[in-house]
Design a protein around this motif. Sequence first.
Motif, PDB file in Angstrom:
ATOM      1  N   MET A   1     -10.601  39.627 -13.590  1.00 40.56           N
ATOM      2  CA  MET A   1     -11.229  38.273 -13.014  1.00 40.56           C
ATOM      3  C   MET A   1     -12.792  37.820 -14.506  1.00 40.56           C
ATOM      4  O   MET A   1     -12.798  38.572 -14.650  1.00 40.56           O
ATOM      5  CB  MET A   1     -12.913  39.212 -11.680  1.00 40.56           C
ATOM      6  N   THR A   2     -12.371  36.624 -14.492  1.00 40.59           N
ATOM      7  CA  THR A   2     -13.194  36.138 -15.342  1.00 40.59           C
ATOM      8  C   THR A   2     -14.921  35.416 -15.916  1.00 40.59           C
ATOM      9  O   THR A   2     -14.598  35.551 -13.933  1.00 40.59           O
ATOM     10  CB  THR A   2     -12.869  35.145 -16.482  1.00 40.59           C
ATOM     11  N   THR A   3     -15.728  35.105 -15.611  1.00 42.53           N
ATOM     12  CA  THR A   3     -16.135  33.805 -15.649  1.00 42.53           C
ATOM     13  C   THR A   3     -15.789  33.032 -15.254  1.00 42.53           C
ATOM     14  O   THR A   3     -14.820  32.218 -15.786  1.00 42.53           O
ATOM     15  CB  THR A   3     -17.435  34.184 -17.284  1.00 42.53           C
ATOM     16  N   ILE A  29     -13.287  25.570 -14.638  1.00 42.05           N
ATOM     17  CA  ILE A  29     -12.250  26.874 -14.530  1.00 42.05           C
ATOM     18  C   ILE A  29     -12.607  28.225 -13.626  1.00 42.05           C
ATOM     19  O   ILE A  29     -14.065  28.804 -13.453  1.00 42.05           O
ATOM     20  CB  ILE A  29     -12.191  27.394 -15.836  1.00 42.05           C
ATOM     21  N   ASN A  30     -12.090  28.201 -12.753  1.00 44.90           N
ATOM     22  CA  ASN A  30     -12.135  29.650 -11.559  1.00 44.90           C
ATOM     23  C   ASN A  30     -12.808  31.151 -12.376  1.00 44.90           C
ATOM     24  O   ASN A  30     -12.066  31.050 -13.260  1.00 44.90           O
ATOM     25  CB  ASN A  30     -12.070  29.686 -10.236  1.00 44.90           C
ATOM     26  N   GLU A  31     -12.495  31.833 -11.597  1.00 45.60           N
ATOM     27  CA  GLU A  31     -12.808  32.973 -11.349  1.00 45.60           C
ATOM     28  C   GLU A  31     -11.473  34.038 -11.904  1.00 45.60           C
ATOM     29  O   GLU A  31     -11.582  35.023 -13.092  1.00 45.60           O
ATOM     30  CB  GLU A  31     -13.559  33.907 -11.031  1.00 45.60           C
ATOM     31  N   GLN A  32     -10.313  33.116 -11.585  1.00 44.50           N
ATOM     32  CA  GLN A  32      -9.249  33.990 -11.582  1.00 44.50           C
ATOM     33  C   GLN A  32      -8.573  33.268 -12.982  1.00 44.50           C
ATOM     34  O   GLN A  32      -8.086  33.545 -13.445  1.00 44.50           O
ATOM     35  CB  GLN A  32      -8.288  33.636 -11.019  1.00 44.50           C
ATOM     36  N   GLY A  33      -9.485  32.587 -13.763  1.00 45.02           N
ATOM     37  CA  GLY A  33      -9.104  31.959 -15.119  1.00 45.02           C
ATOM     38  C   GLY A  33      -8.341  30.414 -15.198  1.00 45.02           C
ATOM     39  O   GLY A  33      -7.486  30.678 -15.774  1.00 45.02           O
ATOM     40  N   GLY A 389      -4.610  24.328 -11.645  1.00 42.89           N
ATOM     41  CA  GLY A 389      -3.999  24.705 -10.865  1.00 42.89           C
ATOM     42  C   GLY A 389      -2.776  26.095 -12.337  1.00 42.89           C
ATOM     43  O   GLY A 389      -2.675  26.942 -11.681  1.00 42.89           O
ATOM     44  N   LYS A 390      -3.035  24.993 -12.872  1.00 42.27           N
ATOM     45  CA  LYS A 390      -2.459  25.704 -14.477  1.00 42.27           C
ATOM     46  C   LYS A 390      -3.584  26.855 -15.491  1.00 42.27           C
ATOM     47  O   LYS A 390      -4.402  26.121 -14.859  1.00 42.27           O
ATOM     48  CB  LYS A 390      -1.964  25.223 -15.528  1.00 42.27           C
ATOM     49  N   ASN A 391      -3.479  27.417 -15.551  1.00 43.57           N
ATOM     50  CA  ASN A 391      -4.216  28.935 -16.639  1.00 43.57           C
ATOM     51  C   ASN A 391      -4.667  27.815 -17.629  1.00 43.57           C
ATOM     52  O   ASN A 391      -4.602  27.029 -18.586  1.00 43.57           O
ATOM     53  CB  ASN A 391      -3.668  29.544 -17.393  1.00 43.57           C
ATOM     54  N   ALA A 392      -5.922  28.600 -17.462  1.00 46.67           N
ATOM     55  CA  ALA A 392      -7.061  28.159 -18.023  1.00 46.67           C
ATOM     56  C   ALA A 392      -6.994  27.951 -20.092  1.00 46.67           C
ATOM     57  O   ALA A 392      -7.160  28.800 -20.204  1.00 46.67           O
ATOM     58  CB  ALA A 392      -8.722  27.707 -18.249  1.00 46.67           C
ATOM     59  N   LEU A 413     -13.668  26.231 -30.285  1.00 50.46           N
ATOM     60  CA  LEU A 413     -13.638  27.160 -29.632  1.00 50.46           C
ATOM     61  C   LEU A 413     -12.774  27.617 -28.700  1.00 50.46           C
ATOM     62  O   LEU A 413     -11.261  26.329 -28.541  1.00 50.46           O
ATOM     63  CB  LEU A 413     -14.319  26.709 -27.957  1.00 50.46           C
ATOM     64  N   VAL A 414     -11.099  28.563 -27.885  1.00 54.45           N
ATOM     65  CA  VAL A 414     -10.430  28.708 -27.562  1.00 54.45           C
ATOM     66  C   VAL A 414     -10.796  29.552 -26.431  1.00 54.45           C
ATOM     67  O   VAL A 414     -11.822  30.228 -26.252  1.00 54.45           O
ATOM     68  CB  VAL A 414     -10.042  29.767 -28.343  1.00 54.45           C
ATOM     69  N   MET A 415     -10.308  29.268 -25.191  1.00 55.87           N
ATOM     70  CA  MET A 415     -10.018  30.613 -23.928  1.00 55.87           C
ATOM     71  C   MET A 415      -8.432  30.332 -23.584  1.00 55.87           C
ATOM     72  O   MET A 415      -7.573  29.313 -23.837  1.00 55.87           O
ATOM     73  CB  MET A 415     -10.723  28.337 -23.030  1.00 55.87           C
ATOM     74  N   VAL A 416      -8.106  31.321 -23.529  1.00 57.65           N
ATOM     75  CA  VAL A 416      -6.755  31.744 -23.138  1.00 57.65           C
ATOM     76  C   VAL A 416      -6.774  32.486 -21.442  1.00 57.65           C
ATOM     77  O   VAL A 416      -7.813  33.637 -20.764  1.00 57.65           O
ATOM     78  CB  VAL A 416      -6.514  32.763 -24.347  1.00 57.65           C
TER      79      VAL A 416
END
Length: 441
Positions: A1-3, A29-33, A389-392, A413-416
């Motif tokens: 879980m992420t923010t 972006i949801n908690e599942q990333g 639906g895709k990963n952030a 900024l990067v998000m994976v």
Amino acid sequence: MTTAYALINGSMIQGSQDQQVKPNTTILINEQGRIEQVGRSDELEVPAHYQIIDLANRYVMPGLINAHVHLFSDGKPFSVSASESTLKFAYKHILDTPFGKSLLKKRMKRNALNALHAGVTTMRSVGEFFYTDVALRNEIQAKQFVGPNLLVSGFFLSVTGGHGAPFLALEGDSPWEARKNVRLNVRHGVDLIKICVTGGVTDAKRVGEAGQLQMTVEEVTAICEEAHKIGLRVAAHVESSEGVRVALKGGVDTIEHGAEMDDEIISLYKNNPRALKGYTALIPTLQAAYPSIVLDPIISKVSPMVRENSRLVYDSMLKSVHQAVENGITMGVGTDAAMPLVTHYDLWRELEHYMKKAGLSASRVIDMVTTTNAKILGVDQVTGTLEVGKNADLIVLTQNPLEQISALSNVSLVMVNGHLIPQPSVKRVAEVDRILDSLPE
Ligand SMILES: [Zn+2]
């Protein structure tokens, strides 16, 4: 879980070929990333518990994908001038020891993280020692640390004495030995199979040897059948036209590096019944060969023989890029990071090279390095575009890369997979940057 995050007011660039900047975009972006919603900032409501990041005056686009890297090295110039017996000694007594392996893994992790901080959210590693790449991928997947999405090949498959052998390759000399080596790599948990159909610049011993044919169609066919039956792709190192023909006939999914095409080769790329998806894509690696051709050998540290082999390979590879564009052959982006003067952080240099030498537009190369690469690697269900639906997996830039591709060298900024890296810090190799900045046009 992420923010859960709400990226608001950004100018979004999507990885589709007619790219237009979409201003005032909000991405939830949801908690599942995963990406939950994408829309206009004045129309999307941000749920109360989402952490808001204001991207006003900044650009947001899918994370970069590098389809051809090796994690074992970082791009500092090296010359392989040691004798075979010295290399064997070093391999046995330094690298192939618990101490050597732990050093190697630390180094690979450092290179992967450096790439991530430079905006590379997915890397396909195509040739490493001891399945250390598999171990690293597993640690990332088990969330032991936040790293890029890794697709890994383990050892090369080569013929006896072939490219990368004996240290970096499992050797085999018949379809059945080749099948066994596929099974060995699969047993160790690889995501794809990397084969060497011809020799290479790094271990050629005379001019012209880099592209010399090493594998037979029968061996390539057996490898592809074995890999494809469990859904794995086959990437083929190839540095001559005859090599490309053999690899395509055998059914490989990507040609790495590549060489000049004829009509038979062009039609096999586009319609390849033995390939997993019915076609084969090209992943050139121009920037890996270019500096050693144009630089003073005192700076590049390469021998006249390596320089001449690089020139032969580069010229033929560049022709194939033009032919791929003219003939609508699917083409992605890889850099061969780890090779001398190819870092893990400067993917934009390869993109700029396509623009300068093959006349491709910024939007085309951005599409190649995100959406198209994801398709070629078979990860387009989860990454490569900013869609619900895709990963952030995304990056934020202060300047518009469609106007200036080098804007990609400064990622703010990067998000994976939904994990935020708010202040990316890239460890640059000043010596390499200086050399590459000084390259002639
Ligand atoms: Zn490579």
